[in-house]
Each structure stands twice: as structure tokens, then as C-alpha cells.
Design an enzyme around this catalytic site. Structure first.
Site, short mmCIF file in Angstrom:
data_model
loop_
_atom_site.label_atom_id
_atom_site.label_comp_id
_atom_site.label_asym_id
_atom_site.label_seq_id
_atom_site.Cartn_x
_atom_site.Cartn_y
_atom_site.Cartn_z
CE LYS A 188 6.70 -6.93 -6.35
NZ LYS A 188 5.41 -6.39 -6.75
NE ARG A 198 5.03 -1.13 -2.04
CZ ARG A 198 5.56 -2.29 -1.67
NH1 ARG A 198 6.25 -3.00 -2.52
NH2 ARG A 198 5.40 -2.73 -0.43
C1 7PM Z 1 7.38 -10.98 -0.60
C2 7PM Z 1 6.94 -10.98 -1.91
C3 7PM Z 1 7.37 -9.83 0.15
C4 7PM Z 1 6.45 -9.81 -2.46
C5 7PM Z 1 6.89 -8.68 -0.42
C6 7PM Z 1 6.40 -8.67 -1.71
C7 7PM Z 1 3.53 -4.31 -4.35
C8 7PM Z 1 2.83 -3.72 -3.29
C9 7PM Z 1 3.95 -5.44 -2.57
C10 7PM Z 1 3.39 -3.77 -5.67
C11 7PM Z 1 1.93 -2.13 -4.69
C12 7PM Z 1 7.07 -6.51 -2.46
C13 7PM Z 1 5.91 -7.43 -2.35
N1 7PM Z 1 4.23 -5.36 -3.87
N2 7PM Z 1 2.05 -2.63 -3.44
N3 7PM Z 1 3.11 -4.44 -2.18
N4 7PM Z 1 2.57 -2.68 -5.76
N5 7PM Z 1 1.16 -1.06 -4.90
O1 7PM Z 1 7.95 -6.83 -3.29
O2 7PM Z 1 3.93 -4.27 -6.65
O3 7PM Z 1 7.19 -5.53 -1.73
S1 7PM Z 1 4.54 -6.67 -1.50
#
Ligand code: 7PM
Length: 274
Positions: free
Chosen positions: A221, A255
Site C-alpha cells: 500500500k 491479506r
Molecule cells: C489499488 C489500491 C488496488 C488499493 C487495490 C487496493 C483491502 C481489501 C483492498 C484491505 C480488506 C489492495 C487494495 N484492500 N479488503 N481490499 N482489507 N478486507 O491493496 O485492506 O488490495 S483493495
């Protein structure tokens, strides 16, 4: 603490790794879709072999800054992949979606956990999950994906998010989802500044007052980019460090994109703990 995932039992007494699997065809031709599904199947098998306890499948409808994906597009992307992974491997499959129809179809196709970045905020979502009888992760987000990073504000970021999640847990319980099926997630990066994210990671222990397991997503992130100065493809070390800090501060599930490396780090953490 055991999570009953439609018969598949997930033991949360030791911290677990959830592998991230994005299903986003870069071509909209049928060929592109088939290739994307084959690649997703291969990646899921690799994650399971690397020690992922759960594979989280998402069609990118909920990504920060992303355009919304239509229901039909999301179904076409994720359902065949859920089905094939469920048929091919033993690993429990989670569905990353905010849409009740996708939740229902994915559970029919073999998913056994719902991961919703809107904490079942869509109309009918709470009732759908109550009916499906699977565990659900309720994530906090301030604002909407396209604009949430504009000027996020909190009185006290840890206290405010605990209060929000406590209200969502109550709404779920009121609809008949028992507490043993609920997980919470502070939602790193979803309407939070770097200072907010660091305060959450530092104060993660406080989420234990909610009495349900905590899941966190820190992998790759932008907060890790801000701290290290590194682009997304060079954030492996910071991601593993962040996962370890989260587990040290009480997280039950992390995750992550890089399953093998995170599983190794958690094995070391567990060995020292024992
Ligand atoms: C771009 C920016 C693409 C951020 C994807 C993301 C989470 C999630 C995501 C989290 C839970 C990523 C995020 N983040 N579900 N879905 N917790 N429960 O880094 O922090 O995958 S999307």
C-alpha cells in the site's frame, strides 16, 4: 477461535495469511478473459502451495480511485474463477465484493467467506450474508473510493473506527449473523492519511475490544511507499514488516500479495512466541 467456512474450518489461534488474487482482464476479448482465468487458477494454486489459508478473489470493483465495475462485468470476471479454484484446490475461497448478487453467486460457486470493503453497506447486503450463512469481513472506509483520499478527517482515528465497526457488528447481529461469523478490518488506506494509517497500525491492539478477529491489508500500500520512498513493485520488505507488526499487535489474518515471504515471516514470529 474457529471460523466455520461452510464446513471448511479455519483455525484462527495462530495468525493466517490471505492471498490477494485480482481478476482483471487487460483485454476484453474472450481470449483475454480465458487467459486471465487460467492465470488466476495458476496463481491460486501457487498461493495455496505457499501456505495461504484463504485466497481472496476480487474483480476490482472496490479499488481506491477505480471506476465502478458493472454487475455483469464483475460476475463474468469472478464467478468462473471462484468455481475453478474451488474445484481444483482445497484452499478456502473468499469473495472481495460489495454487491449482494456477486456475494450470492460466488458462494454458490464455492466461496465460503465474504470480504466487503463497504462493511455490507449496500442495500440488501446484510440480509444476503445472513441468508448465505458464511463468515464476513467488515472493513472501514471513510468516503467513496474515487475521492476518499482528498482530506480524510477523524476525531481520534482508532476510537472513531472502532465505534463505526461496533455499529456495523450490531447491525449484522440484529439481522441474524452471529458474532462467530464476523471479522473486522480497519481498512488501511481507505480514507486515511499516512498519520492515520500509522496510528491504526500502532493502536491495532485496541480493536480486540470488539471481540471478533481482526483482518488487515497493508500489502504494497501507498503508506509503505510514503515511508520507504519506493514504488509499488519494490515494497516487498516493507509489506512483510507491516504484516509482522500487525500480527504482533493482534491481527488474526493478514491479506497479502506475497504469500510465501509472509508465511515465512509468520513462521519465525510463531517460533519465537512458542
Ligand atoms: C489499488 C489500491 C488496488 C488499493 C487495490 C487496493 C483491502 C481489501 C483492498 C484491505 C480488506 C489492495 C487494495 N484492500 N479488503 N481490499 N482489507 N478486507 O491493496 O485492506 O488490495 S483493495
Amino acid at each position: 477461535m474457529i471460523l466455520d467456512c461452510h464446513g471448511q474450518r479455519i483455525d484462527l489461534d495462530t495468525p493466517l495469511v490471505m492471498g490477494v488474487l485480482n481478476v482483471t482482464p487487460d483485454s476484453f476479448s474472450d481470449g483475454g478473459r480465458f487467459i486471465a482465468a487460467d492465470e488466476a487458477l495458476r496463481q491460486a494454486g501457487q498461493m495455496a502451495a505457499d501456505g495461504a489459508a484463504i485466497v481472496d478473489i476480487g474483480g476490482e470493483s472496490t479499488r481506491p480511485g477505480a471506476d465502478e465495475v458493472s454487475l455483469d462485468e464483475e460476475l463474468e470476471r469472478v464467478i468462473p474463477v471462484v468455481e475453478r479454484i474451488h474445484d481444483a484446490f482445497e484452499v478456502p475461497v473468499s469473495i472481495d465484493t460489495s454487491k449482494p448478487v456477486v456475494m450470492r453467486e460466488a458462494v454458490s460457486a464455492g466461496a465460503c467467506l465474504v470480504n466487503d470493503v463497504t462493511a455490507l453497506g449496500a442495500p440488501g447486503a446484510v440480509e444476503t450474508v445472513a441468508d448465505l450463512d458464511v463468515p464476513v469481513c467488515l472493513m472501514h472506509m471513510q468516503g467513496k473510493p474515487r475521492t476518499m483520499q482528498d482530506a480524510p478527517q477523524y476525531r481520534d482515528v482508532v476510537a472513531d473506527i472502532i465505534e463505526y465497526l461496533s455499529r456495523r457488528l450490531a447491525a449484522c447481529e440484529a439481522a441474524g449473523i452471529d458474532r462467530g461469523r464476523l471479522l473486522v478490518d480497519p481498512g488501511f488506506g481507505f480514507g486515511k492519511t499516512l498519520e492515520h494509517n500509522l496510528a491504526l497500525l500502532r493502536g491495532l491492539r485496541a480493536f480486540s475490544v470488539l471481540g471478533v478477529p481482526t483482518l488487515v491489508g497493508l500489502s504494497r500500500k501507498s503508506m509503505l511507499g510514503l515511508v520507504t520512498g519506493r514504488p509499488v513493485e519494490q515494497r516487498l520488505a516493507a509489506s512483510v514488516a507491516a504484516a509482522l507488526i500487525a500480527v504482533q499487535n493482534g491481527a488474526s489474518i493478514v491479506r497479502v500479495h506475497d504469500v510465501a515471504e509472509t508465511v515465512d515471516a509468520l513462521k519465525l514470529w510463531q517460533a519465537v512466541k512458542n
